[in-house]
Write a protein that holds these residues in place. Structure first.
Motif, mmCIF file in Angstrom:
data_model
loop_
_atom_site.group_PDB
_atom_site.id
_atom_site.type_symbol
_atom_site.label_atom_id
_atom_site.label_comp_id
_atom_site.label_asym_id
_atom_site.label_seq_id
_atom_site.Cartn_x
_atom_site.Cartn_y
_atom_site.Cartn_z
ATOM 1 N N HIS A 164 0.756 -1.235 0.062
ATOM 2 C CA HIS A 164 -0.166 0.051 0.030
ATOM 3 C C HIS A 164 0.960 1.251 -0.145
ATOM 4 C CE1 HIS A 164 -3.501 2.629 0.800
ATOM 5 N NE2 HIS A 164 -2.830 2.985 1.927
ATOM 6 N N THR A 165 1.942 1.203 0.907
ATOM 7 C CA THR A 165 2.992 2.306 0.878
ATOM 8 C C THR A 165 3.388 2.740 -0.512
ATOM 9 O OG1 THR A 165 3.325 1.913 3.152
ATOM 10 C CG2 THR A 165 4.779 3.496 1.965
ATOM 11 N N ALA A 166 3.812 1.588 -1.274
ATOM 12 C CA ALA A 166 4.407 1.776 -2.498
ATOM 13 C C ALA A 166 3.407 2.201 -3.432
ATOM 14 C CB ALA A 166 4.910 0.238 -2.981
ATOM 15 N N ASP A 167 2.278 1.740 -3.350
ATOM 16 C CA ASP A 167 1.311 2.105 -4.458
ATOM 17 C C ASP A 167 1.014 3.645 -4.178
ATOM 18 O OD1 ASP A 167 0.992 -0.225 -5.395
ATOM 19 O OD2 ASP A 167 -0.885 -0.828 -4.052
ATOM 20 N N ASN A 168 1.053 4.136 -2.833
ATOM 21 C CA ASN A 168 0.935 5.524 -2.810
ATOM 22 C C ASN A 168 1.787 6.579 -3.260
ATOM 23 O OD1 ASN A 168 -1.611 5.672 -1.110
ATOM 24 N ND2 ASN A 168 -0.544 5.411 0.798
ATOM 25 N N ALA A 169 3.267 5.947 -3.014
ATOM 26 C CA ALA A 169 4.278 6.566 -3.731
ATOM 27 C C ALA A 169 4.384 6.529 -5.397
ATOM 28 C CB ALA A 169 5.746 6.172 -3.187
ATOM 29 N N ARG A 170 3.869 5.424 -5.994
ATOM 30 C CA ARG A 170 3.885 5.192 -7.152
ATOM 31 C C ARG A 170 2.854 6.098 -7.925
ATOM 32 N NH1 ARG A 170 5.000 0.570 -7.073
ATOM 33 N NH2 ARG A 170 2.900 -0.172 -6.964
ATOM 34 N N GLY A 171 1.602 5.989 -7.251
ATOM 35 C CA GLY A 171 0.410 6.541 -7.811
ATOM 36 C C GLY A 171 0.217 6.067 -9.301
ATOM 37 N N GLU A 172 -0.349 6.924 -9.880
ATOM 38 C CA GLU A 172 -0.621 6.596 -11.693
ATOM 39 C C GLU A 172 0.764 6.646 -12.510
ATOM 40 O OE1 GLU A 172 -4.091 8.826 -12.559
ATOM 41 O OE2 GLU A 172 -5.332 8.107 -11.061
ATOM 42 N N GLY A 173 1.684 6.561 -11.774
ATOM 43 C CA GLY A 173 2.880 6.872 -12.828
ATOM 44 C C GLY A 173 3.506 8.227 -12.565
ATOM 45 N N LEU A 174 4.580 8.130 -13.044
ATOM 46 C CA LEU A 174 5.478 9.452 -12.579
ATOM 47 C C LEU A 174 5.761 10.183 -13.785
ATOM 48 C CD1 LEU A 174 8.184 8.091 -9.923
ATOM 49 C CD2 LEU A 174 6.137 9.333 -9.692
ATOM 50 N N GLY A 175 5.933 11.373 -13.733
ATOM 51 C CA GLY A 175 6.235 12.453 -14.964
ATOM 52 C C GLY A 175 6.581 13.973 -14.517
ATOM 53 N N LEU A 228 11.941 14.447 -1.138
ATOM 54 C CA LEU A 228 10.525 14.554 -1.344
ATOM 55 C C LEU A 228 10.182 15.619 -2.457
ATOM 56 C CD1 LEU A 228 8.807 12.696 -0.139
ATOM 57 C CD2 LEU A 228 10.661 12.586 1.288
ATOM 58 N N THR A 229 11.113 16.582 -2.413
ATOM 59 C CA THR A 229 10.745 17.687 -3.310
ATOM 60 C C THR A 229 11.136 17.189 -4.576
ATOM 61 O OG1 THR A 229 11.370 19.759 -1.867
ATOM 62 C CG2 THR A 229 11.331 20.013 -4.249
ATOM 63 N N GLY A 230 12.314 16.218 -5.157
ATOM 64 C CA GLY A 230 12.254 15.712 -6.421
ATOM 65 C C GLY A 230 11.145 15.052 -6.654
ATOM 66 N N LEU A 231 10.730 14.044 -5.767
ATOM 67 C CA LEU A 231 9.428 13.178 -6.052
ATOM 68 C C LEU A 231 8.076 14.055 -6.318
ATOM 69 C CD1 LEU A 231 8.570 10.341 -5.937
ATOM 70 C CD2 LEU A 231 7.957 10.365 -3.758
ATOM 71 N N ARG A 236 4.374 13.230 -7.539
ATOM 72 C CA ARG A 236 4.032 12.323 -6.602
ATOM 73 C C ARG A 236 4.376 12.371 -5.155
ATOM 74 N NH1 ARG A 236 -0.824 10.733 -5.040
ATOM 75 N NH2 ARG A 236 -0.671 8.467 -4.228
ATOM 76 N N ALA A 237 3.932 13.619 -4.563
ATOM 77 C CA ALA A 237 4.385 13.519 -3.037
ATOM 78 C C ALA A 237 3.426 14.669 -2.267
ATOM 79 C CB ALA A 237 5.878 14.493 -2.901
ATOM 80 N N HIS A 238 2.748 14.207 -1.280
ATOM 81 C CA HIS A 238 2.002 15.211 -0.514
ATOM 82 C C HIS A 238 2.893 16.037 0.412
ATOM 83 C CE1 HIS A 238 -1.584 13.211 -2.033
ATOM 84 N NE2 HIS A 238 -1.024 11.955 -1.722
ATOM 85 N N ALA A 239 2.267 17.359 0.713
ATOM 86 C CA ALA A 239 3.101 18.204 1.623
ATOM 87 C C ALA A 239 3.632 17.739 2.887
ATOM 88 C CB ALA A 239 2.105 19.298 1.754
ATOM 89 N N ASN A 240 2.703 16.504 3.549
ATOM 90 C CA ASN A 240 3.076 16.192 4.802
ATOM 91 C C ASN A 240 4.222 15.153 4.756
ATOM 92 O OD1 ASN A 240 1.294 14.262 3.661
ATOM 93 N ND2 ASN A 240 1.030 13.527 5.773
#
Length: 433
Positions: A164-175, A228-231, A236-240
């Motif tokens: 679940h944690t990995a899915d959160n970070a991956r989301g719908e893909g990175l770009g 996290l700024t890079g992500l 795909r990164a939430h403020a918190n």
């Protein structure tokens, strides 16, 4: 923590949220003590007040979330390490172990502390000598042992939390997403306080002139912020997600303000936080009438009690004992507000071949014992074609603000229903308006 608070003050919303408020109290004291150790009383006051009046703290201390205990244990772990760096003894070793372990059990982001300490050893000789002590390694190992039951649980449950944690970070893909990255950066200034974060940015630009204590705080914050700024720039990164870095940001700002003998700018920063606190208090006092820039900030948290009561009344009128919620938010709210009733709140099981998407699909999914009896389906989707043989009932709605409302459509689902219906089309949802 919520369970520990319940015998003291009950299970009302205020009591459920109380551990967060108390956690931030401890966080402020830990930051104060750390800054006092490194820079004296003046630095400690700037740092401690920076925590208490940070806009992010004002918000986080008012909700039940994992961030409040995470930051408390991170701040305590940093305090323990700084005291060990200054020659502290066994008590600080114990605090380091317990804080690391409980922080990891609060949220996996606590693991960021380990690479940050490794980087600190590279830039700070005292930190390097501290980490060379076998007793410190033993404390860190003990912290991981405190966390180990979570690893065992994941091992026997298909690593569902890690997935679940990995899915959160991956989301719908990175770009590349410039807007997302800039919004993330702006959010860090808002969470920590604009003046405190600006001081840290200035410190990075003048890193060669900083004291070793200030460089240590950079090592405990900048790696997390940069990663996290890079992500965030990849969309795909939430403020918190970078919240743990703010502990060192507040400590470093206190050290800088004291060293540079600043007064006007730190006070201005605290005034921004105080104004934000006042805005929250004013909003709380008139949450049912409060609007901001044409929107209703309290819409997400209002109306659930009235909506749940209407759902319960309809279930009783139909003689039903089970309520099926379609989303995690609905399941969580109905579970809480119907906790004193005999109604059982359930969700559809996860689709075949897929793991649970959230806690309720794991712990409150419909089981064989629930079938054979009709149930009340609560959904934001008005269509009846998704659930064969479902009998529609009048919808229920609750006010969420001056004009907004939360609507849910109700259906009596037969006991022999074939299971999870097709997803509701986004354009068909009639929920929060």
């Amino acid at each position: 923590m919520i369970a520990a608070a319940e015998p003291v003050c009950g299970s009302t919303e205020a009591c459920v949220r109380a551990p967060s408020t108390l956690s931030w109290t401890v966080t402020a004291l830990a930051v104060f003590a750390t800054a006092a150790t490194l820079g004296g009383r003046r630095a400690a006051w700037w740092a401690g007040l920076g925590v208490l009046l940070a806009p992010g703290a004002a918000f986080s201390a008012r909700i039940a979330s994992t961030d409040a205990p995470l930051l408390m244990f991170w701040a305590l772990a940093v305090l323990a390490f700084i005291r060990l760096r200054a020659g502290g003894g066994q008590g600080w070793l114990a605090l380091l172990a317990v804080s690391l372990g409980l922080g990891l059990l609060s949220k996996y982001a606590m693991v960021y502390l380990l690479p940050c300490l490794a980087i600190a050893a590279l830039v700070d000789p005292l930190s390097r000598r501290t980490l060379q002590r076998p007793a410190v390694w033993l404390a860190l190992t003990a912290g991981l042992l405190i966390f180990s039951p979570n690893l065992v649980w994941n091992a026997v449950n298909g690593a569902v939390t890690f997935q679940h944690t990995a899915d959160n970070a991956r989301g719908e893909g990175l770009g590349l997403d410039i807007g997302s990255g800039l919004a993330f950066v702006a959010a860090q200034f808002l969470l920590a306080g604009p003046v405190a974060m600006a001081g840290v940015v200035l410190a990075v630009a003048r890193a060669a002139t900083l004291s070793r204590d200030a460089r240590l705080m950079l090592a405990l914050s900048i790696p997390v912020l940069l990663a996290l700024t890079g992500l965030a720039f990849l969309g795909r990164a939430h403020a918190n997600w970078a919240a743990t870095a703010l502990i060192a940001v507040w400590i470093l700002s206190g050290l800088l303000f004291a060293r540079w003998r600043l007064r006007v700018w730190p006070v201005a920063g605290l005034m921004v936080g105080l104004a934000f606190q006042g805005l929250l208090l004013a909003g709380d006092a008139q949450a049912d009438r409060f609007t901001l820039f044409g929107g209703e900030p309290y819409q997400r948290v209002r109306g659930w009690s009235d909506l749940s009561a209407a759902v319960a009344a309809r279930a009783r009128a139909e003689g039903l004992g089970t309520v099926i919620a379609e989303t995690r938010t609905d399941a969580a709210s109905l579970t809480y507000y119907l906790r004193h009733t005999s109604l059982q709140v359930r969700v559809w099981p996860a689709p075949p071949g897929q793991g649970p998407a959230h806690y309720y699909e794991m712990a409150r999914a419909l089981e064989a014992s629930d079938t054979g009896h009709p149930a009340l389906l609560v959904t934001a989707c008005p269509g009846t074609s998704r659930v064969p043989d479902a009998r529609p009932l009048p919808s229920v709605a609750a006010s969420t603000g001056p004009t907004g409302q939360r609507t849910r459509h109700l259906f009596v689902v037969p006991g022999d229903a074939e299971g999870r219906p097709a997803p509701c089309r986004a354009d068909a949802v009639i929920g929060d308006r």
